[in-house]
Design a protein around this motif. Sequence first.
Motif, PDB file in Angstrom:
ATOM      1  N   VAL A 140       5.892  -0.320   7.189  1.00  0.00           N
ATOM      2  CA  VAL A 140       4.557  -0.640   6.387  1.00  0.00           C
ATOM      3  C   VAL A 140       3.685  -1.779   7.255  1.00  0.00           C
ATOM      4  O   VAL A 140       4.394  -2.849   7.154  1.00  0.00           O
ATOM      5  N   LEU A 141       2.527  -1.581   7.280  1.00  0.00           N
ATOM      6  CA  LEU A 141       1.971  -2.586   8.087  1.00  0.00           C
ATOM      7  C   LEU A 141       0.810  -3.049   7.066  1.00  0.00           C
ATOM      8  O   LEU A 141      -0.015  -2.484   6.460  1.00  0.00           O
ATOM      9  N   GLY A 142       0.962  -4.514   6.953  1.00  0.00           N
ATOM     10  CA  GLY A 142       0.110  -5.076   6.003  1.00  0.00           C
ATOM     11  C   GLY A 142       0.839  -5.404   4.695  1.00  0.00           C
ATOM     12  O   GLY A 142       1.817  -4.868   4.342  1.00  0.00           O
ATOM     13  N   GLY A 143       0.322  -6.378   3.776  1.00  0.00           N
ATOM     14  CA  GLY A 143       0.902  -7.039   2.814  1.00  0.00           C
ATOM     15  C   GLY A 143       0.373  -7.009   1.358  1.00  0.00           C
ATOM     16  O   GLY A 143       0.644  -7.766   0.502  1.00  0.00           O
ATOM     17  N   GLY A 144      -0.808  -6.452   1.275  1.00  0.00           N
ATOM     18  CA  GLY A 144      -1.484  -6.213   0.116  1.00  0.00           C
ATOM     19  C   GLY A 144      -1.404  -5.222  -0.876  1.00  0.00           C
ATOM     20  O   GLY A 144       0.106  -4.896  -0.817  1.00  0.00           O
ATOM     21  N   GLY A 145      -2.183  -4.988  -1.765  1.00  0.00           N
ATOM     22  CA  GLY A 145      -1.831  -4.082  -2.954  1.00  0.00           C
ATOM     23  C   GLY A 145      -1.503  -2.538  -2.482  1.00  0.00           C
ATOM     24  O   GLY A 145      -0.465  -2.020  -3.004  1.00  0.00           O
TER      25      GLY A 145
ATOM     26  N   LEU B 241       1.138   7.357   8.626  1.00  0.00           N
ATOM     27  CA  LEU B 241      -0.167   7.570   7.531  1.00  0.00           C
ATOM     28  C   LEU B 241      -0.949   6.374   7.797  1.00  0.00           C
ATOM     29  O   LEU B 241      -0.288   5.276   7.528  1.00  0.00           O
ATOM     30  N   ASP B 242      -2.051   6.731   7.988  1.00  0.00           N
ATOM     31  CA  ASP B 242      -2.969   5.537   8.078  1.00  0.00           C
ATOM     32  C   ASP B 242      -4.142   5.659   6.730  1.00  0.00           C
ATOM     33  O   ASP B 242      -4.781   6.648   6.907  1.00  0.00           O
ATOM     34  N   VAL B 243      -3.952   4.498   6.168  1.00  0.00           N
ATOM     35  CA  VAL B 243      -4.621   4.772   4.775  1.00  0.00           C
ATOM     36  C   VAL B 243      -6.324   4.762   4.845  1.00  0.00           C
ATOM     37  O   VAL B 243      -7.031   4.979   4.122  1.00  0.00           O
ATOM     38  N   ALA B 244      -6.693   3.973   6.219  1.00  0.00           N
ATOM     39  CA  ALA B 244      -8.271   4.023   6.277  1.00  0.00           C
ATOM     40  C   ALA B 244      -8.649   5.301   7.037  1.00  0.00           C
ATOM     41  O   ALA B 244      -7.863   5.830   7.953  1.00  0.00           O
TER      42      ALA B 244
ATOM     43  N   LEU C 231      -3.454  -1.221   6.695  1.00  0.00           N
ATOM     44  CA  LEU C 231      -4.678  -2.242   7.062  1.00  0.00           C
ATOM     45  C   LEU C 231      -6.038  -1.832   6.861  1.00  0.00           C
ATOM     46  O   LEU C 231      -6.509  -0.659   6.708  1.00  0.00           O
ATOM     47  N   PRO C 232      -6.987  -2.614   6.723  1.00  0.00           N
ATOM     48  CA  PRO C 232      -8.344  -2.224   6.660  1.00  0.00           C
ATOM     49  C   PRO C 232      -8.841  -1.487   7.941  1.00  0.00           C
ATOM     50  O   PRO C 232      -8.166  -1.453   9.103  1.00  0.00           O
ATOM     51  N   PRO C 233     -10.013  -0.867   7.981  1.00  0.00           N
ATOM     52  CA  PRO C 233     -10.491  -0.210   9.167  1.00  0.00           C
ATOM     53  C   PRO C 233     -10.568  -1.216  10.376  1.00  0.00           C
ATOM     54  O   PRO C 233     -11.133  -2.269  10.228  1.00  0.00           O
ATOM     55  N   ARG C 234      -9.958  -0.526  11.394  1.00  0.00           N
ATOM     56  CA  ARG C 234     -10.032  -1.470  12.504  1.00  0.00           C
ATOM     57  C   ARG C 234      -9.276  -2.666  12.907  1.00  0.00           C
ATOM     58  O   ARG C 234      -8.972  -3.218  13.817  1.00  0.00           O
ATOM     59  N   ALA C 235      -8.385  -3.060  11.954  1.00  0.00           N
ATOM     60  CA  ALA C 235      -7.511  -4.124  12.006  1.00  0.00           C
ATOM     61  C   ALA C 235      -6.588  -3.874  12.809  1.00  0.00           C
ATOM     62  O   ALA C 235      -5.671  -4.856  13.190  1.00  0.00           O
TER      63      ALA C 235
ATOM     64  N   LEU D 188     -11.945   4.920 -14.674  1.00  0.00           N
ATOM     65  CA  LEU D 188     -12.326   4.295 -13.367  1.00  0.00           C
ATOM     66  C   LEU D 188     -11.461   4.335 -12.234  1.00  0.00           C
ATOM     67  O   LEU D 188     -10.119   4.381 -12.427  1.00  0.00           O
ATOM     68  N   SER D 189     -11.856   4.374 -11.155  1.00  0.00           N
ATOM     69  CA  SER D 189     -10.999   4.605  -9.681  1.00  0.00           C
ATOM     70  C   SER D 189     -11.391   3.213  -9.227  1.00  0.00           C
ATOM     71  O   SER D 189     -12.411   2.761  -9.141  1.00  0.00           O
ATOM     72  N   VAL D 190     -10.405   2.593  -8.875  1.00  0.00           N
ATOM     73  CA  VAL D 190     -10.468   1.086  -8.522  1.00  0.00           C
ATOM     74  C   VAL D 190      -9.941   1.085  -7.265  1.00  0.00           C
ATOM     75  O   VAL D 190      -8.948   1.306  -6.560  1.00  0.00           O
ATOM     76  N   THR D 191     -10.901   0.453  -6.268  1.00  0.00           N
ATOM     77  CA  THR D 191     -10.468   0.172  -4.780  1.00  0.00           C
ATOM     78  C   THR D 191     -10.634  -1.305  -4.444  1.00  0.00           C
ATOM     79  O   THR D 191     -11.014  -2.237  -5.303  1.00  0.00           O
ATOM     80  N   MET D 192     -10.353  -1.550  -3.152  1.00  0.00           N
ATOM     81  CA  MET D 192     -10.434  -2.922  -2.757  1.00  0.00           C
ATOM     82  C   MET D 192     -11.604  -3.570  -2.894  1.00  0.00           C
ATOM     83  O   MET D 192     -12.772  -3.130  -2.901  1.00  0.00           O
TER      84      MET D 192
END
Length: 293
Positions: free
Chosen positions: A137-142, A229-232, A205-209, A69-73
């Motif tokens: 790093v922008l954002g504090g999630g997984g 590097l923008d992961v979105a 960050l999520p898209p557009r955040a 399984l590939s697991v995403t948000m």
Amino acid sequence: MPSPDPTAARVFRAAVIGSPIGHSKSPLLHAAAYRLLDVDCSYSAIEVDEESLDAFVRDVRSSPHWRGLSVTMPLKSAMARLVDHSDHLSQVLGVVNTVVVEDDGGGCVLTGHNTDVVGVANALIGAGVDTAERAVVLGGGGTAAAAIAGLARLGASSARVVVRRPEASAGLGRIGAELGLDVDLVEWRSAGAAVQSADVVISTLPPRAADPLAGELVDSGFRTQGTLLDVAYDPWPSAIAAAFSSAGGTIVPGLDMLLHQAVEQVRLFFPDTPQDRAGVLNVMCDAVGVPRR
């Protein structure tokens, strides 16, 4: 009753799960890899939210032929609590984005991994980054946890993590300490200044955040020689990627990270299949219409 044909092809199963999942490019990437490797594996995108994850995992355990399984948000942290085992890095991060499913003769065993770390590091290396002295790093999630681990993999000694609620992201400091990287949690109001002083920025960050931050950077006359590097990756370019590029910086799309982590997932799902990593990466690039890396 006829005996089963030992030469009959066994159809394996794998999938990417998350919510929302319709935008995922993972099915294209994995399908291309399995064609190259001559592996008979179906790979689909399945909508699974946090409330339905437990039931989905039970179904995987009771269904035949699952390989991974590939697991995403938003499931990465919850999945870490549902697997039977995790590799050391996933244990440190508390975040799983890859699950290997194996039948040990007594039932299914689920092992968690985090290939986002390889994805972050290899995407930056591919863009010419060999170290990160002033990382943000922008954002504090997984995904931020994976970004910290990716920076540690590149040899960074510290990183500033910009978050809206530092107290809610205190675990990132512990992760950094375990990986030998000093994490400084910075409140979001300092995001513009942090980005302007950085040589490497990873937006998780999520898209557009990050759009308001992009506007702030443009209005400030921001100039940089750093790398973002923008992961979105949808939409692309993001507003912050466009701002970074127009300011003279190098941008690395989240699709690069997705490609590199997917190559690692294929290796984990089918470890006994000989694989040319460069060849797998190239057919994945072809599948989504981007230049070969």
